[in-house]
Design a protein around this motif. Sequence first.
Motif, PDB file in Angstrom:
ATOM      1  N   PRO B 173       0.817  -1.215   0.000  1.00 16.64           N
ATOM      2  CA  PRO B 173       0.000   0.000   0.000  1.00 16.64           C
ATOM      3  C   PRO B 173       0.856   1.272   0.000  1.00 16.64           C
ATOM      4  O   PRO B 173       2.001   1.273   0.445  1.00 16.64           O
ATOM      5  CB  PRO B 173      -0.795  -0.108   1.311  1.00 16.64           C
ATOM      6  N   THR B 174       0.281   2.341  -0.506  1.00 11.31           N
ATOM      7  CA  THR B 174       0.920   3.653  -0.474  1.00 11.31           C
ATOM      8  C   THR B 174      -0.057   4.640   0.166  1.00 11.31           C
ATOM      9  O   THR B 174      -1.204   4.302   0.419  1.00 11.31           O
ATOM     10  CB  THR B 174       1.248   4.156  -1.896  1.00 11.31           C
ATOM     11  N   VAL B 175       0.412   5.857   0.417  1.00 10.48           N
ATOM     12  CA  VAL B 175      -0.511   6.847   0.982  1.00 10.48           C
ATOM     13  C   VAL B 175      -1.316   7.539  -0.124  1.00 10.48           C
ATOM     14  O   VAL B 175      -2.339   8.145   0.150  1.00 10.48           O
ATOM     15  CB  VAL B 175       0.198   7.908   1.867  1.00 10.48           C
ATOM     16  N   GLN B 325       5.890  -1.800   6.317  1.00  7.76           N
ATOM     17  CA  GLN B 325       6.205  -0.402   6.032  1.00  7.76           C
ATOM     18  C   GLN B 325       5.954   0.525   7.215  1.00  7.76           C
ATOM     19  O   GLN B 325       6.543   1.609   7.289  1.00  7.76           O
ATOM     20  CB  GLN B 325       5.361   0.101   4.852  1.00  7.76           C
ATOM     21  N   CYS B 326       5.081   0.117   8.102  1.00  9.96           N
ATOM     22  CA  CYS B 326       4.695   0.973   9.227  1.00  9.96           C
ATOM     23  C   CYS B 326       5.049   0.254  10.521  1.00  9.96           C
ATOM     24  O   CYS B 326       4.633  -0.876  10.746  1.00  9.96           O
ATOM     25  CB  CYS B 326       3.189   1.247   9.194  1.00  9.96           C
ATOM     26  N   GLY B 327       5.804   0.969  11.383  1.00 14.75           N
ATOM     27  CA  GLY B 327       6.330   0.357  12.589  1.00 14.75           C
ATOM     28  C   GLY B 327       5.290  -0.306  13.473  1.00 14.75           C
ATOM     29  O   GLY B 327       5.499  -1.409  13.979  1.00 14.75           O
ATOM     30  N   SER B 328       4.153   0.378  13.661  1.00 11.09           N
ATOM     31  CA  SER B 328       3.176  -0.165  14.604  1.00 11.09           C
ATOM     32  C   SER B 328       2.577  -1.472  14.104  1.00 11.09           C
ATOM     33  O   SER B 328       2.176  -2.319  14.894  1.00 11.09           O
ATOM     34  CB  SER B 328       2.073   0.860  14.874  1.00 11.09           C
ATOM     35  N   PHE B 331       5.841  -4.284  13.973  1.00 11.77           N
ATOM     36  CA  PHE B 331       6.202  -4.778  15.304  1.00 11.77           C
ATOM     37  C   PHE B 331       4.982  -5.212  16.098  1.00 11.77           C
ATOM     38  O   PHE B 331       5.030  -6.159  16.877  1.00 11.77           O
ATOM     39  CB  PHE B 331       6.958  -3.689  16.078  1.00 11.77           C
ATOM     40  N   ALA B 369      -0.693   2.749   7.404  1.00 12.79           N
ATOM     41  CA  ALA B 369      -1.072   3.480   6.193  1.00 12.79           C
ATOM     42  C   ALA B 369      -2.264   2.814   5.517  1.00 12.79           C
ATOM     43  O   ALA B 369      -2.914   3.417   4.679  1.00 12.79           O
ATOM     44  CB  ALA B 369       0.098   3.536   5.218  1.00 12.79           C
TER      45      ALA B 369
END
Lengths: 76, 420
Positions: B173-175, B325-328, B331, B369
């Motif tokens: 995905p992208t923003v 792609q997104c830390g939350s 992890f 995202a």
Amino acid sequence: MSKHIRVDPILCDGFGQCAELLPELIELDEWGYPIVSDAPIPASLEAHARRAVVLCPRLALAVERRRAPQLIGARR
Amino acid sequence: MSAVAVRETRLAAEPRLLSSSRSDGPLPTLSSAFAREQLLAEIEASGLTGRGGAGFPTATKLRAVARGSAPVVVANGTEGEPASSKDKALLAADPQLVIDGAVTAARLVGAEEVFLTAGRADGRVLAALELAVADRRDRDGGIALRIVAAPDRFVAGEESALVNFLNGGPAKPTVDRPFERGVHDRATLVQNVETLANVALIARHGADWFRRLGTAQEPGSALVTVLGAVRAPGVGEIELGTTLREVLTGFGGMAAMPQAFLVGGYFGTWVAARDAVDLPFTNESLRPLGASLGARTLIVLPQDACGLAETARVVRYLARESAGQCGSCFFGLPAIATAFETLVSGGTDAPKALERLARLVPQVEGRGACAHPTGATRLVASALRVFAQEIDRHRAGSCCGPHHPPVLPIPDTDHDHEWS
């Protein structure tokens, strides 16, 4: 009109500088990634917010302007 | 997933999408702005919403993309949801109807390029598309049809991920939102294949015909995948608003009252069977239970299976399927999966695991995202709610379904971990 901090979670790499510069609006989760408050940035913190945006190593932060919703036809 | 049985259920008063007896007249050519506006108004009046999971009003999406210059149409048949087979069934059975809808959508928005997408592993679907496109020859004027096989990842079908892949990037995905900036940076209409099939039907038969089935708020028919403890699992076409009990009867019925249903796929929600079985299958009716139609799958959990163990397996799968792609998400989901597995194994670590989940879920929910972390946390929260008694049992060292074979299908992704 209000201003809000926004983070792009894809660009963000969890450096965490933003939370040090703007602790009133940004705290870090247990992995070091920012949890950003959606509250409006008070005038007293605008300079700090701008600095956080500029100093983010990934340019993942932005200040977003939101216009308050206008009531259509409200003219009495 | 191997070919899933397609049922001609008795539930849809007039089968539309999986009907062998449908007659198709010609498609409107839509050569004038007036004709295009008329059809857009018709689609708006029909109340058609997306059949891909998000349920967005189709006419609104078409109008938004029509505002762009040289837009592109993407027919999304990737169906990365492991519990869902409806799009594969539709594409294998009636690819021409889907392409008719994609071409009609292209004419409506002014696009000259249509991408027909399916997962790489769906050999039957890709073959059906190849044959269908070859059969059409020059039927579609100046519209180019391109078949693209996408990676078989859970998030590869998310609309911005699919666009990313079509642009030569990974299927992540992208923003950017495709309707604004998509394929070749142009306004892109990404629409589920079942939605497009309905566009073709409405173009031929009109809004009033479409609204003859379904409810006033949620009109039309819907393809659904029903799995688990039913006698005849598979894909079928139902009328929206049919109760869950009636839907399950159309799939051979249940031997006994099950424990729970998983509604809406792996981003969906567990509901207690007794609470949901007599509710209409609509977003409106399921909302009070925190559920929605989502990917239109219904999985029936029998009494002797363990909902916690099933959920743990799915959450671990969802963690593996993070785009990273997104830390939350990257992890957070593995941490949630680990805590959930600890809960399932019971014993003295279980109470701490429950506390851990309570701290993790709000840190992960809504912070990606895309909807991936939110979907996973929704599933986890509903499992903790619906299987609360089971949690107590596990804490005490027992379980009501320790040896039941897995009910929820988990793909084997060991050999296919690429994103491009």
